[in-house]
Motif scaffolding. Sequence first.
Motif, mmCIF file in Angstrom:
data_model
loop_
_atom_site.group_PDB
_atom_site.id
_atom_site.type_symbol
_atom_site.label_atom_id
_atom_site.label_comp_id
_atom_site.label_asym_id
_atom_site.label_seq_id
_atom_site.Cartn_x
_atom_site.Cartn_y
_atom_site.Cartn_z
ATOM 1 N N GLY A 281 -1.993 -34.672 14.114
ATOM 2 C CA GLY A 281 -1.790 -34.154 13.033
ATOM 3 C C GLY A 281 -0.995 -32.719 12.996
ATOM 4 N N HIS A 282 -0.064 -32.674 14.152
ATOM 5 C CA HIS A 282 0.400 -31.411 14.098
ATOM 6 C C HIS A 282 2.149 -31.891 13.649
ATOM 7 C CE1 HIS A 282 -2.448 -30.188 16.937
ATOM 8 N NE2 HIS A 282 -2.128 -28.977 16.624
ATOM 9 N N ARG A 283 2.551 -30.782 12.705
ATOM 10 C CA ARG A 283 3.943 -30.912 12.373
ATOM 11 C C ARG A 283 5.007 -30.478 13.089
ATOM 12 N NH1 ARG A 283 6.449 -34.094 8.883
ATOM 13 N NH2 ARG A 283 8.407 -33.252 7.606
ATOM 14 N N GLY A 284 6.000 -31.292 13.656
ATOM 15 C CA GLY A 284 6.977 -30.799 14.404
ATOM 16 C C GLY A 284 8.487 -31.121 14.077
ATOM 17 N N CYS A 285 9.355 -30.227 14.192
ATOM 18 C CA CYS A 285 10.860 -30.430 14.025
ATOM 19 C C CYS A 285 11.839 -30.447 15.182
ATOM 20 C CB CYS A 285 11.322 -29.597 13.064
ATOM 21 S SG CYS A 285 10.610 -29.631 11.674
ATOM 22 N N THR A 286 12.409 -31.519 15.296
ATOM 23 C CA THR A 286 13.424 -31.654 16.465
ATOM 24 C C THR A 286 14.932 -31.180 16.266
ATOM 25 O OG1 THR A 286 12.080 -33.199 17.673
ATOM 26 C CG2 THR A 286 14.371 -33.046 18.341
ATOM 27 N N LEU A 287 15.472 -30.445 16.698
ATOM 28 C CA LEU A 287 16.939 -30.052 16.702
ATOM 29 C C LEU A 287 17.805 -30.637 17.640
ATOM 30 C CD1 LEU A 287 15.168 -27.458 15.534
ATOM 31 C CD2 LEU A 287 17.360 -26.414 14.737
ATOM 32 N N CYS B 293 12.225 -33.994 11.187
ATOM 33 C CA CYS B 293 10.672 -33.360 11.340
ATOM 34 C C CYS B 293 9.864 -34.829 11.184
ATOM 35 C CB CYS B 293 10.485 -32.660 10.234
ATOM 36 S SG CYS B 293 11.329 -31.008 10.350
ATOM 37 N N PHE B 294 8.581 -34.544 11.841
ATOM 38 C CA PHE B 294 7.532 -35.487 11.861
ATOM 39 C C PHE B 294 6.389 -35.047 12.010
ATOM 40 C CE2 PHE B 294 9.351 -34.292 16.031
ATOM 41 C CZ PHE B 294 8.177 -34.165 16.662
ATOM 42 N N ASP B 295 5.236 -35.890 12.059
ATOM 43 C CA ASP B 295 3.827 -35.480 12.089
ATOM 44 C C ASP B 295 3.105 -36.288 13.366
ATOM 45 O OD1 ASP B 295 3.310 -33.653 10.026
ATOM 46 O OD2 ASP B 295 3.537 -35.578 8.686
ATOM 47 N N ASP C 213 6.146 -19.795 9.594
ATOM 48 C CA ASP C 213 5.920 -21.119 9.561
ATOM 49 C C ASP C 213 6.872 -21.913 10.200
ATOM 50 O OD1 ASP C 213 7.680 -21.253 7.711
ATOM 51 O OD2 ASP C 213 6.416 -21.679 5.953
ATOM 52 N N LEU C 214 6.816 -23.160 10.193
ATOM 53 C CA LEU C 214 7.746 -24.220 11.097
ATOM 54 C C LEU C 214 9.074 -24.036 10.280
ATOM 55 C CD1 LEU C 214 8.176 -26.388 13.192
ATOM 56 C CD2 LEU C 214 7.507 -27.944 11.429
ATOM 57 N N ALA C 215 9.262 -24.222 9.101
ATOM 58 C CA ALA C 215 10.588 -24.272 8.439
ATOM 59 C C ALA C 215 11.419 -22.917 8.488
ATOM 60 C CB ALA C 215 10.018 -24.228 6.983
ATOM 61 N N ALA D 67 7.654 -40.845 21.964
ATOM 62 C CA ALA D 67 6.719 -39.913 22.801
ATOM 63 C C ALA D 67 6.196 -38.820 22.172
ATOM 64 C CB ALA D 67 7.429 -39.715 24.144
ATOM 65 N N LEU D 68 7.257 -37.933 21.422
ATOM 66 C CA LEU D 68 6.767 -36.877 20.634
ATOM 67 C C LEU D 68 5.840 -36.702 19.720
ATOM 68 C CD1 LEU D 68 10.481 -35.112 20.635
ATOM 69 C CD2 LEU D 68 8.404 -34.040 21.685
ATOM 70 N N LEU D 69 5.737 -38.365 19.291
ATOM 71 C CA LEU D 69 4.644 -38.525 18.160
ATOM 72 C C LEU D 69 3.220 -38.376 18.895
ATOM 73 C CD1 LEU D 69 6.105 -41.621 16.271
ATOM 74 C CD2 LEU D 69 5.957 -39.295 15.532
ATOM 75 N N THR D 70 3.353 -38.331 20.357
ATOM 76 C CA THR D 70 1.720 -38.342 20.847
ATOM 77 C C THR D 70 1.795 -37.053 21.334
ATOM 78 O OG1 THR D 70 2.655 -38.984 23.168
ATOM 79 C CG2 THR D 70 2.167 -40.751 21.661
#
Lengths: 230, 157
Positions: free
Chosen positions: B97-103, B91-93, B67-69, B149-152
């Motif tokens: 509706g996709h969950r993403g995380c930015t490092l 991390c954001f949605d 998973d993402l974590a 922009a990543l929210l889209t």
Amino acid sequence: MAVRQKRKRFEAAIGRIAAASLFALSLGADAQKQRSAPEDVAERADQEKVPHIDEVRDTSLVSTIVLKVIHPAEVTKSIIEAAESLGGFAIFITDERLTLKVPPDKLTGLLEAMRAQGIVVEKTLERQDLTARIAELEGQLKSKTEILRRLREFFRDSHVSAALSVEQSMSALVAELEKVKGELRVAREQARHAVVDISFRFQKRDRVIYVDSPFEWINTVDLDRFLREF
Amino acid sequence: MRPRLQVKRATGILVLAAALCACHAPSHSMATPEHFEKYRDTRELKMITPEGVRLKAREVENYPEADLAFWVDALGRHMQKRGYVLESTRCFDTQTGHRGCTLDLMLPYGAKDWVMSETIFVVGRRVVLVECAGPFSLYAQVKDRLGRALLTFDPGA
């Protein structure tokens, strides 16, 4: 007869030279005392004003920070103002580095002020207990001062040839005393101010090393590869 | 008759292969952040600013399936072992509706300090990565716009 007179004159001359040397030495010591007396008073007053981070221990604090900011010049100005408002001051300023001194108990406040200015990407804090060193130097100072005092008494009562050797010992002792005083002053200064060394760039330029991940795709995440394949 | 049939068959296979290729080509999409320009001659999601901050999406196999974590943790640890500084993880949605995380990872590169931002989405058997890199001072100027922009972002089917 003439030889005896010559010898008496010679001894009198040596005596005068020795007396003059002693007078000069004591003048120097007094002047030093007079010079250091107001400094000591000021130092004591400062120490009373700035409570130590640890009331019992004398501690030297050195913090090294890599702070990433967009406009280093503006941030440098702002950090210096923050340090001055906390009783500190800048000792080294360049486009990429800034070194400050602040009272140890204000270090946390300064670090918080810096965090608001940019991103702290690296931080180290070196702490050194100087209590034993300061106590040792104070002990040396006390004992050497006492020896000097005794030597002065010997000097007063001794005949010419002994006086010369006493004078030599006294000169060496005065030099040692000055050295101890200097070291003590430095140690006390280190305990009185924390040093904050701020760099706006990474100091080590060769920090990226190649290690393998057990996950294949993670090995493909790399700035070099990204730029090459873009 | 026979050669004509063979030609028809071959053409059919080619059309099918082309259709399959089109299906497999990444179909990531994202609103173009202000200040960025999109490359329009490629199916890849690829953008750049006039100063040279680059952004590109790609995908890799989610293997072993995690998973993402898990991937955020694994990537963060590995990059730090390599000497990158992990400046932040957020991390954001997305709107889809996709969950993403930015490092956000930093490192000295050439005469400057650079930021490499790695955004991870886990979509079934795929890990979709949106990579962005630029000198710190330039990246910092577009970071918020990029975040919006990543929210889209749509990692595609």
